[in-house]
Design a protein around this motif. Structure first.
Motif, PDB file in Angstrom:
ATOM      1  N   GLY A 146       0.755  -1.204  -0.086  1.00  0.00           N
ATOM      2  CA  GLY A 146       0.219  -0.085   0.087  1.00  0.00           C
ATOM      3  C   GLY A 146       1.078   1.184  -0.170  1.00  0.00           C
ATOM      4  O   GLY A 146       0.462   2.211  -0.775  1.00  0.00           O
ATOM      5  N   VAL A 147       2.019   1.218   0.807  1.00  0.00           N
ATOM      6  CA  VAL A 147       2.889   2.410   0.736  1.00  0.00           C
ATOM      7  C   VAL A 147       3.311   2.714  -0.662  1.00  0.00           C
ATOM      8  O   VAL A 147       3.437   3.803  -1.149  1.00  0.00           O
ATOM      9  CB  VAL A 147       3.925   2.242   1.743  1.00  0.00           C
ATOM     10  CG1 VAL A 147       5.010   3.278   1.646  1.00  0.00           C
ATOM     11  CG2 VAL A 147       3.619   2.071   3.191  1.00  0.00           C
ATOM     12  N   ARG A 148       4.002   1.391  -1.148  1.00  0.00           N
ATOM     13  CA  ARG A 148       4.690   1.695  -2.552  1.00  0.00           C
ATOM     14  C   ARG A 148       3.618   2.192  -3.544  1.00  0.00           C
ATOM     15  O   ARG A 148       3.818   2.948  -4.450  1.00  0.00           O
ATOM     16  CB  ARG A 148       5.172   0.277  -3.059  1.00  0.00           C
ATOM     17  CG  ARG A 148       5.757   0.084  -4.500  1.00  0.00           C
ATOM     18  CD  ARG A 148       7.019   0.668  -4.464  1.00  0.00           C
ATOM     19  NE  ARG A 148       6.834   2.198  -4.793  1.00  0.00           N
ATOM     20  CZ  ARG A 148       8.121   3.078  -4.958  1.00  0.00           C
ATOM     21  NH1 ARG A 148       9.005   2.660  -4.881  1.00  0.00           N
ATOM     22  NH2 ARG A 148       7.817   4.426  -5.250  1.00  0.00           N
ATOM     23  N   ARG A 149       2.322   1.579  -3.456  1.00  0.00           N
ATOM     24  CA  ARG A 149       1.166   1.738  -4.462  1.00  0.00           C
ATOM     25  C   ARG A 149       1.080   3.449  -4.353  1.00  0.00           C
ATOM     26  O   ARG A 149       0.803   4.108  -5.393  1.00  0.00           O
ATOM     27  CB  ARG A 149       0.023   1.259  -4.165  1.00  0.00           C
ATOM     28  CG  ARG A 149      -1.084   1.419  -5.199  1.00  0.00           C
ATOM     29  CD  ARG A 149      -2.386   0.724  -4.505  1.00  0.00           C
ATOM     30  NE  ARG A 149      -2.861   1.732  -3.478  1.00  0.00           N
ATOM     31  CZ  ARG A 149      -3.817   1.340  -2.567  1.00  0.00           C
ATOM     32  NH1 ARG A 149      -4.452  -0.105  -2.638  1.00  0.00           N
ATOM     33  NH2 ARG A 149      -4.590   2.039  -1.599  1.00  0.00           N
ATOM     34  N   GLU A 150       0.937   3.872  -3.258  1.00  0.00           N
ATOM     35  CA  GLU A 150       0.538   5.563  -3.032  1.00  0.00           C
ATOM     36  C   GLU A 150       1.895   6.229  -3.415  1.00  0.00           C
ATOM     37  O   GLU A 150       1.730   7.343  -3.898  1.00  0.00           O
ATOM     38  CB  GLU A 150      -0.038   5.955  -1.799  1.00  0.00           C
ATOM     39  CG  GLU A 150      -0.506   7.079  -1.326  1.00  0.00           C
ATOM     40  CD  GLU A 150      -1.543   7.362  -2.168  1.00  0.00           C
ATOM     41  OE1 GLU A 150      -2.119   8.609  -2.345  1.00  0.00           O
ATOM     42  OE2 GLU A 150      -2.226   6.544  -2.427  1.00  0.00           O
ATOM     43  N   HIS A 151       3.084   5.852  -2.836  1.00  0.00           N
ATOM     44  CA  HIS A 151       4.411   6.445  -2.971  1.00  0.00           C
ATOM     45  C   HIS A 151       4.928   6.100  -4.455  1.00  0.00           C
ATOM     46  O   HIS A 151       5.800   5.594  -4.722  1.00  0.00           O
ATOM     47  CB  HIS A 151       5.304   6.118  -2.007  1.00  0.00           C
ATOM     48  CG  HIS A 151       6.356   7.098  -1.828  1.00  0.00           C
ATOM     49  ND1 HIS A 151       6.613   8.297  -2.030  1.00  0.00           N
ATOM     50  CD2 HIS A 151       7.805   6.561  -2.252  1.00  0.00           C
ATOM     51  CE1 HIS A 151       7.839   8.849  -2.064  1.00  0.00           C
ATOM     52  NE2 HIS A 151       8.731   7.912  -2.246  1.00  0.00           N
ATOM     53  N   ASP A 152       4.079   6.571  -5.613  1.00  0.00           N
ATOM     54  CA  ASP A 152       4.394   6.195  -6.881  1.00  0.00           C
ATOM     55  C   ASP A 152       5.174   7.234  -7.588  1.00  0.00           C
ATOM     56  O   ASP A 152       4.503   8.123  -7.995  1.00  0.00           O
ATOM     57  CB  ASP A 152       3.164   5.891  -7.639  1.00  0.00           C
ATOM     58  CG  ASP A 152       3.398   5.372  -9.026  1.00  0.00           C
ATOM     59  OD1 ASP A 152       4.951   4.641  -9.204  1.00  0.00           O
ATOM     60  OD2 ASP A 152       2.462   5.111 -10.048  1.00  0.00           O
ATOM     61  N   GLY A 153       6.284   7.113  -7.979  1.00  0.00           N
ATOM     62  CA  GLY A 153       7.195   7.966  -8.429  1.00  0.00           C
ATOM     63  C   GLY A 153       8.510   7.690  -8.398  1.00  0.00           C
ATOM     64  O   GLY A 153       9.216   6.580  -8.123  1.00  0.00           O
ATOM     65  N   PRO A 154       9.630   8.765  -8.893  1.00  0.00           N
ATOM     66  CA  PRO A 154      10.874   8.644  -8.739  1.00  0.00           C
ATOM     67  C   PRO A 154      11.653   8.624  -7.255  1.00  0.00           C
ATOM     68  O   PRO A 154      12.707   8.137  -7.218  1.00  0.00           O
ATOM     69  CB  PRO A 154      11.508   9.585  -9.595  1.00  0.00           C
ATOM     70  CG  PRO A 154      10.181  10.774  -9.596  1.00  0.00           C
ATOM     71  CD  PRO A 154       8.908  10.200  -9.394  1.00  0.00           C
ATOM     72  N   ALA A 155      10.884   8.990  -6.405  1.00  0.00           N
ATOM     73  CA  ALA A 155      11.520   9.249  -5.266  1.00  0.00           C
ATOM     74  C   ALA A 155      11.604   7.996  -4.418  1.00  0.00           C
ATOM     75  O   ALA A 155      10.940   7.104  -4.559  1.00  0.00           O
ATOM     76  CB  ALA A 155      10.759  10.418  -4.296  1.00  0.00           C
ATOM     77  N   PRO A 156      12.930   7.701  -3.941  1.00  0.00           N
ATOM     78  CA  PRO A 156      13.205   6.344  -3.209  1.00  0.00           C
ATOM     79  C   PRO A 156      12.256   5.982  -2.100  1.00  0.00           C
ATOM     80  O   PRO A 156      11.836   7.100  -1.464  1.00  0.00           O
ATOM     81  CB  PRO A 156      14.681   6.431  -2.794  1.00  0.00           C
ATOM     82  CG  PRO A 156      15.137   7.545  -3.677  1.00  0.00           C
ATOM     83  CD  PRO A 156      13.803   8.618  -3.658  1.00  0.00           C
ATOM     84  N   LEU A 157      12.008   4.783  -1.836  1.00  0.00           N
ATOM     85  CA  LEU A 157      11.188   4.201  -0.418  1.00  0.00           C
ATOM     86  C   LEU A 157      12.287   3.387  -0.035  1.00  0.00           C
ATOM     87  O   LEU A 157      12.768   2.473  -0.407  1.00  0.00           O
ATOM     88  CB  LEU A 157      10.108   3.372  -1.094  1.00  0.00           C
ATOM     89  CG  LEU A 157       9.267   2.872  -0.035  1.00  0.00           C
ATOM     90  CD1 LEU A 157       8.794   3.821   1.176  1.00  0.00           C
ATOM     91  CD2 LEU A 157       8.180   1.772  -0.370  1.00  0.00           C
ATOM     92  N   VAL A 158      12.530   3.641   1.327  1.00  0.00           N
ATOM     93  CA  VAL A 158      13.530   2.864   2.219  1.00  0.00           C
ATOM     94  C   VAL A 158      12.959   2.277   3.143  1.00  0.00           C
ATOM     95  O   VAL A 158      12.237   2.882   3.847  1.00  0.00           O
ATOM     96  CB  VAL A 158      14.715   3.869   2.715  1.00  0.00           C
ATOM     97  CG1 VAL A 158      15.569   3.019   3.539  1.00  0.00           C
ATOM     98  CG2 VAL A 158      15.395   4.739   1.371  1.00  0.00           C
TER      99      VAL A 158
END
Length: 348
Positions: free
Chosen positions: A102-114
Motif C-alpha cells: 500500500g505504501v509503494r502503491r501510493e508513493h508512486d514516482g521517482p523518489a526512493p522508498l527505504v
C-alpha cells in the motif's frame, strides 16, 4: 549501542535550557566539530571509535540535526518506513507485506522508498545513523513500542513522522490506525450471539496500541453482556507460538472456556494447535476468532473466523497523511481510523 532516550549525566555539557548544538555533541564526544559533522553526514573519513563516540553523544544529548539539503537533492521525497520488529516476523507476516504494498502503491514516482528494520542492536544503530543524516523527507513508524517511540522520533532529524497505529500515552503525533477496539467488540458480540458464555482472549502486547485496543474492545463487549473475564485473559506477542502457549494456560485456568478471541491470526493458529492437543473440538467445544484476515485464515482447518483489517489501505493512507504534514506544515496529533470487518467462517 542502542537508541535510548537521553539520560541525565554530570558529564553532559551545561545547556541552560537550550537545544543541544553540534558543538555540544563534539564536546561530549571529545572530537572536533568537523569530525562530529562528518559522522552525522555519513562520511567514510571517520574512525570507528570517533563514530561510536559521536553517536553516543547524540543519543545522550537528544541532539536533532535539522535538514539543510536543498529541495532538489537526489534524496528529496524519500520516505523511510521503519519496521519495529524482528526480520523473521516481518518476512513471514502478511500484514507487513500488504502494508508495504500500500505504501509503494501510493508513493508512486521517482523518489526512493527505504525500508528499515530495527529488531536487532546493529539494525537500531544503522537506522539511527540513516535518519540522523537527514536522508528522509518523511518517516513512517510501524509497530513502535511505548519505550521506542520517543527515541525514534528524536532520531528522525526533524523530518515529519506518521505512526502506523495509535500512540499510547497521548503522544501528539499524527497516526493512521484501524478500528481495533470496534473489531474486537464485534467479534465477541458474534460469539455471544452464537451462545458462547465463557469467552477468553489471547491479547497482544500491552505496550502497543493494537494490543491495548483489541483487549479494550473485548472487555467492553464482555461488560455489556454482564459477564466477567476472571482467568480468561492472557497476553501473547502476536506470534503463533505465543498463541499456542497462552491457549494452554487459559485452558488450565478455565477448563470451562467455550470460546477465545485471539488478537492476531497467527496467535489463533497457535490456539488451534493447543486445542487439538487438549482434545477440544473447534468450534463444537471451543470457538476461535482471529484478527487480521491473513491468508493463513483460509489455509487452516476449520477455516478461521477473523476480523479483517485493511492493511494495504493503511499503508496508502500513511503516505497521504505524511504528505499532508510535509512542506513545513505543523505536525499535530491528528488520527485517522479505518474500518474493520468481521469475516465469519467455520471456526466460530
Amino acid at each position: 549501542m542502542t537508541i535510548t532516550q537521553p539520560s541525565e549525566d554530570s558529564a553532559l555539557p551545561a545547556l541552560a535550557g537550550r537545544a543541544p548544538t553540534l558543538a555540544h555533541v563534539a564536546r561530549l564526544a571529545g572530537v572536533s566539530p568537523a569530525t562530529a559533522s562528518r559522522v552525522l553526514s555519513g562520511s567514510a573519513r571517520v574512525s570507528r571509535a570517533a563514530r561510536l563516540q559521536v553517536e553516543a553523544a547524540v543519543e545522550r544529548l537528544g541532539y536533532v540535526r535539522r535538514q539543510t539539503r536543498a529541495p532538489d537533492h537526489e534524496t528529496s521525497g524519500t520516505i523511510a518506513v521503519v519496521l519495529c520488529d524482528e526480520s523473521a516476523r516481518v518476512v513471514g507476516d502478511h500484514f507487513y507485506a500488504s502494508l508495504l504494498w500500500g505504501v509503494r502503491r501510493e508513493h508512486d514516482g521517482p523518489a526512493p522508498l527505504v525500508v528499515l528494520l530495527v529488531g536487532r542492536a546493529d539494525e537500531w544503530r544503522a537506522t539511527a545513523h540513516y535518519l540522523r543524516g537527514g536522508n528522509a523527507a518523511g518517516v513512517i513508524l510501524v509497530g513502535a513500542r511505548r519505550d521506542q517511540l520517543a527515541a525514534l522520533v528524536q532520531a528522525s532529524a526533524g523530518a515529519p513522522v506518521v505512526l502506523a497505529g495509535r500512540p499510547l500515552d497521548g503522544v501528539p503525533l499524527p497516526y493512521v490506525d484501524v478500528d481495533n477496539r470496534g473489531g474486537a467488540r464485534a467479534a465477541v458480540r458474534h460469539l455471544l450471539a452464537s451462545g458462547r458464555r465463557r469467552i477468553g482472549t489471547i491479547a497482544g502486547p500491552s505496550d502497543m496500541g493494537a494490543g491495548v485496543d483489541r483487549l479494550a474492545g473485548y472487555r467492553l463487549a464482555v461488560r455489556e453482556a454482564g459477564m466477567g473475564d476472571t482467568g480468561l485473559v492472557g497476553h501473547g506477542d502476536f506470534g503463533r507460538l505465543s498463541g499456542e502457549q497462552v491457549m494452554s494456560v487459559l485452558l488450565e485456568r478455565r477448563p470451562d472456556l467455550d470460546a477465545v478471541l485471539a488478537a492476531s491470526d497467527q496467535m489463533a493458529v497457535g490456539a488451534l494447535r493447543a486445542l487439538r492437543r487438549a482434545g477440544r473440538r473447534v468450534p463444537d467445544d471451543v470457538a476461535v476468532v482471529g484478527f487480521d484476515d491473513a491468508p493463513v485464515a483460509l489455509q487452516v482447518r476449520p477455516r478461521l473466523t477473523t476480523v479483517r483489517q485493511p492493511a494495504e489501505d493503511l499503508g496508502a493512507r500513511l503516505v497521504r497523511e505524511l504528505r499532508a504534514h510535509t512542506g513545513g506544515k505543523p505536525v499535530t496529533g491528528r488520527g485517522v481510523v479505518l474500518k474493520t470487518k468481521l469475516i465469519v467462517r467455520e471456526s466460530a
